[in-house]
Design a protein around this motif. Sequence first.
Motif, PDB file in Angstrom:
ATOM      1  N   ARG A 261       0.821  -1.408   0.075  1.00  0.00           N
ATOM      2  CA  ARG A 261      -0.092  -0.233  -0.348  1.00  0.00           C
ATOM      3  C   ARG A 261       0.689   1.065   0.148  1.00  0.00           C
ATOM      4  N   VAL A 262       0.628   2.423  -1.130  1.00  0.00           N
ATOM      5  CA  VAL A 262       1.183   3.673  -1.599  1.00  0.00           C
ATOM      6  C   VAL A 262       0.230   4.897  -0.900  1.00  0.00           C
ATOM      7  N   PRO A 263       0.983   5.606   0.118  1.00  0.00           N
ATOM      8  CA  PRO A 263       2.183   5.341   0.110  1.00  0.00           C
ATOM      9  C   PRO A 263       1.841   5.155   1.944  1.00  0.00           C
ATOM     10  N   PHE A 264       3.102   4.829   2.305  1.00  0.00           N
ATOM     11  CA  PHE A 264       3.488   3.679   3.733  1.00  0.00           C
ATOM     12  C   PHE A 264       2.501   4.712   5.112  1.00  0.00           C
ATOM     13  N   SER A 265       1.493   3.315   5.907  1.00  0.00           N
ATOM     14  CA  SER A 265       0.656   4.904   7.093  1.00  0.00           C
ATOM     15  C   SER A 265       0.690   3.868   8.364  1.00  0.00           C
ATOM     16  N   GLU A 266       0.617   4.286   9.111  1.00  0.00           N
ATOM     17  CA  GLU A 266       0.353   4.193  10.339  1.00  0.00           C
ATOM     18  C   GLU A 266      -0.288   3.301  10.854  1.00  0.00           C
ATOM     19  N   LYS A 267      -1.335   2.587   9.949  1.00  0.00           N
ATOM     20  CA  LYS A 267      -2.587   2.244   9.992  1.00  0.00           C
ATOM     21  C   LYS A 267      -2.301   0.839   9.247  1.00  0.00           C
ATOM     22  N   ASP A 268      -1.412   1.085   8.944  1.00  0.00           N
ATOM     23  CA  ASP A 268      -0.815  -0.546   7.422  1.00  0.00           C
ATOM     24  C   ASP A 268      -0.494  -1.288   8.077  1.00  0.00           C
ATOM     25  N   ARG A 269      -1.082  -2.647   7.719  1.00  0.00           N
ATOM     26  CA  ARG A 269       0.463  -3.829   8.706  1.00  0.00           C
ATOM     27  C   ARG A 269       1.405  -3.708   8.536  1.00  0.00           C
ATOM     28  N   THR A 270       2.373  -4.758   9.367  1.00  0.00           N
ATOM     29  CA  THR A 270       3.213  -3.967   9.773  1.00  0.00           C
ATOM     30  C   THR A 270       3.913  -5.750  10.297  1.00  0.00           C
ATOM     31  N   ASP A 271       3.384  -6.877   9.725  1.00  0.00           N
ATOM     32  CA  ASP A 271       3.460  -8.016  10.150  1.00  0.00           C
ATOM     33  C   ASP A 271       4.304  -9.207   9.122  1.00  0.00           C
ATOM     34  N   GLN A 272       4.477  -8.302   8.096  1.00  0.00           N
ATOM     35  CA  GLN A 272       5.208  -9.348   7.275  1.00  0.00           C
ATOM     36  C   GLN A 272       6.987  -8.118   6.853  1.00  0.00           C
ATOM     37  N   PRO A 273       7.413  -8.444   8.148  1.00  0.00           N
ATOM     38  CA  PRO A 273       9.529  -7.732   7.822  1.00  0.00           C
ATOM     39  C   PRO A 273      10.418  -8.998   6.320  1.00  0.00           C
ATOM     40  N   ALA A 274      10.752  -7.668   6.769  1.00  0.00           N
ATOM     41  CA  ALA A 274      11.673  -8.496   4.834  1.00  0.00           C
ATOM     42  C   ALA A 274      12.798  -8.893   5.069  1.00  0.00           C
ATOM     43  N   SER A 275      13.191  -8.207   6.651  1.00  0.00           N
ATOM     44  CA  SER A 275      15.155  -8.543   7.114  1.00  0.00           C
ATOM     45  C   SER A 275      14.454  -8.941   8.158  1.00  0.00           C
ATOM     46  N   LEU A 276      16.480  -9.142   9.259  1.00  0.00           N
ATOM     47  CA  LEU A 276      16.019  -9.179  10.457  1.00  0.00           C
ATOM     48  C   LEU A 276      15.712  -8.145  10.789  1.00  0.00           C
ATOM     49  N   TYR A 277      16.297  -6.499  10.596  1.00  0.00           N
ATOM     50  CA  TYR A 277      16.640  -5.481  11.258  1.00  0.00           C
ATOM     51  C   TYR A 277      15.065  -5.016  11.564  1.00  0.00           C
ATOM     52  N   ALA A 278      14.801  -5.157  10.457  1.00  0.00           N
ATOM     53  CA  ALA A 278      12.996  -5.060  10.386  1.00  0.00           C
ATOM     54  C   ALA A 278      11.938  -5.564  11.477  1.00  0.00           C
ATOM     55  N   ALA A 279      12.674  -6.910  11.295  1.00  0.00           N
ATOM     56  CA  ALA A 279      11.778  -7.567  12.212  1.00  0.00           C
ATOM     57  C   ALA A 279      11.864  -7.199  13.770  1.00  0.00           C
ATOM     58  N   THR A 280      13.860  -6.993  13.862  1.00  0.00           N
ATOM     59  CA  THR A 280      13.662  -6.555  15.534  1.00  0.00           C
ATOM     60  C   THR A 280      12.923  -5.339  16.118  1.00  0.00           C
ATOM     61  N   LYS A 281      12.964  -3.967  15.356  1.00  0.00           N
ATOM     62  CA  LYS A 281      12.060  -3.391  14.577  1.00  0.00           C
ATOM     63  C   LYS A 281      10.958  -3.564  14.902  1.00  0.00           C
ATOM     64  N   LYS A 282      10.493  -4.312  14.643  1.00  0.00           N
ATOM     65  CA  LYS A 282       8.938  -4.580  14.711  1.00  0.00           C
ATOM     66  C   LYS A 282       8.286  -4.934  15.977  1.00  0.00           C
ATOM     67  N   ALA A 283       9.522  -5.926  16.506  1.00  0.00           N
ATOM     68  CA  ALA A 283       9.584  -6.823  17.573  1.00  0.00           C
ATOM     69  C   ALA A 283      10.241  -5.630  19.024  1.00  0.00           C
ATOM     70  N   GLY A 284      10.469  -4.304  18.311  1.00  0.00           N
ATOM     71  CA  GLY A 284      10.760  -3.351  19.093  1.00  0.00           C
ATOM     72  C   GLY A 284       9.307  -2.313  19.885  1.00  0.00           C
ATOM     73  N   GLU A 285       8.587  -2.752  19.032  1.00  0.00           N
ATOM     74  CA  GLU A 285       6.786  -1.562  18.504  1.00  0.00           C
ATOM     75  C   GLU A 285       5.984  -2.080  19.614  1.00  0.00           C
ATOM     76  N   GLU A 286       6.308  -3.567  19.376  1.00  0.00           N
ATOM     77  CA  GLU A 286       5.282  -4.761  20.674  1.00  0.00           C
ATOM     78  C   GLU A 286       5.622  -4.323  22.120  1.00  0.00           C
ATOM     79  N   ILE A 287       7.112  -4.362  22.228  1.00  0.00           N
ATOM     80  CA  ILE A 287       7.869  -4.119  23.720  1.00  0.00           C
ATOM     81  C   ILE A 287       7.418  -3.117  24.111  1.00  0.00           C
ATOM     82  N   ALA A 288       6.805  -2.036  22.959  1.00  0.00           N
ATOM     83  CA  ALA A 288       7.398  -1.262  23.721  1.00  0.00           C
ATOM     84  C   ALA A 288       5.223  -1.102  24.179  1.00  0.00           C
TER      85      ALA A 288
END
Length: 429
Positions: A225-252
């Motif tokens: 979806r373009v442009p990326f919105s905070e309401k968009d899904r973020t459960d399909q990370p394409a890299s480990l870096y992205a996965a750790t940042k997504k994990a950070g959001e859940e930890i927060a």
Amino acid sequence: MKQMSHLDDIPSTPGKFKPYFHRTRWQSSVAKLAFWSLVFVGLIFIFFYRSPVSSNPDPSRRSLRTYSWGGPAWEKRVRSSARVRTRRGFSVLVTGAAGFVGTHVSAALKRRGDGVLGLDNFNDYYDPSLKRARQALLERSGVFVVEGDINDAALLKKLFEVVPFTHVMHLAAQAGVRYAMENPSSYVHSNIAGFVNLLEVCKSANPQPAIVWASSSSVYGLNTRVPFSEKDRTDQPASLYAATKKAGEEIAHTYNHIYGLSLTGLRFFTVYGPWGRPDMAYFFFTRDILKGKAISIFEGVNHGTVARDFTYIDDIVKGCLGALDTAEKSTGSGGKKRGAAQLRVFNLGNTSPVPVTDLVTILERLLKVKAKRNIMKLPRNGDVQFTHANISSAQRELGYKPTTNLQTGLKKFARWYLGYYNGGKKAAS
């Protein structure tokens, strides 16, 4: 131009197992529990007992035992750096202060009268001398950068004993998408374990600070979806870096829900500018163009354009300060939640994606050197084909408004680069 004169300017899930004899569901559950308990204990043993004697230990873990801190003189420097100079100023702990964004944010906070204390472990993911140069820059501005690791709970607790920080700007992280394929443990160590360690200290502090922290546009991963919105899904990370940042959001979310910590996550979109990171394309393109080396320019499927929402550092800084200024107080005290607390996430981008080929063309004009272009297919290393930020939430809530286009921003970067480096060689001090 004088050097450093300014800032601009883990076994996979078991398969189905058919037993040779009938088992009750209860017996099966007990067996599974016992099995996984043994696996878990084994992993802990391996991690904590074998890692330290590894022939090539992770520098980020080893670093916890090498830093020296404490004492009256050290505490005096900490207090002085964190002293607020204005009536309504903040006292801010900036982690990753010697990093690219950290340096600029720290300097901006100090200029407006806030108390600022930096923290950085000066790891060697990229040339530490650049981080040291940024440290020197901050020191001249009155910002003391403590050398230490966010995984060092004793150090963090000590800092909060010495200074009752009102805010934490958490920018320390293991950056880079591709490096995760080489050293995945460093991402877990810093972006997950380090973040949890920091939140543990913050939730026990009294008063609890409000926390603004760096997430990443990488969390959008395979989102189309373009442009990326905070309401968009973020459960399909394409890299480990992205996965750790997504994990950070859940930890927060977890620490906000349980302990009442006020937390604001900022998803940065391809930040560039003076004092930038050498692992970023615009930076190493500049270096290689000046050296006459060929640069690799990626293209997507069917020769699709690879584009990025390049965001100039000064605009990012404004967003960071806006997040701090609008952050509400945490509601917990001594690790106990007293009420609902603020939890937010914002995109900080420029809203104008630019093809990487255009980036190269601009650099050619600024450097007055023709680039040797090597067009390559986008590798499966975690990179995504495009990024594009919807910043309406940040505009509305933070007053965020980017004003620097890529041409202008790269001109400022090139001027800094040519001043800091002399034809690819470090300029003399």
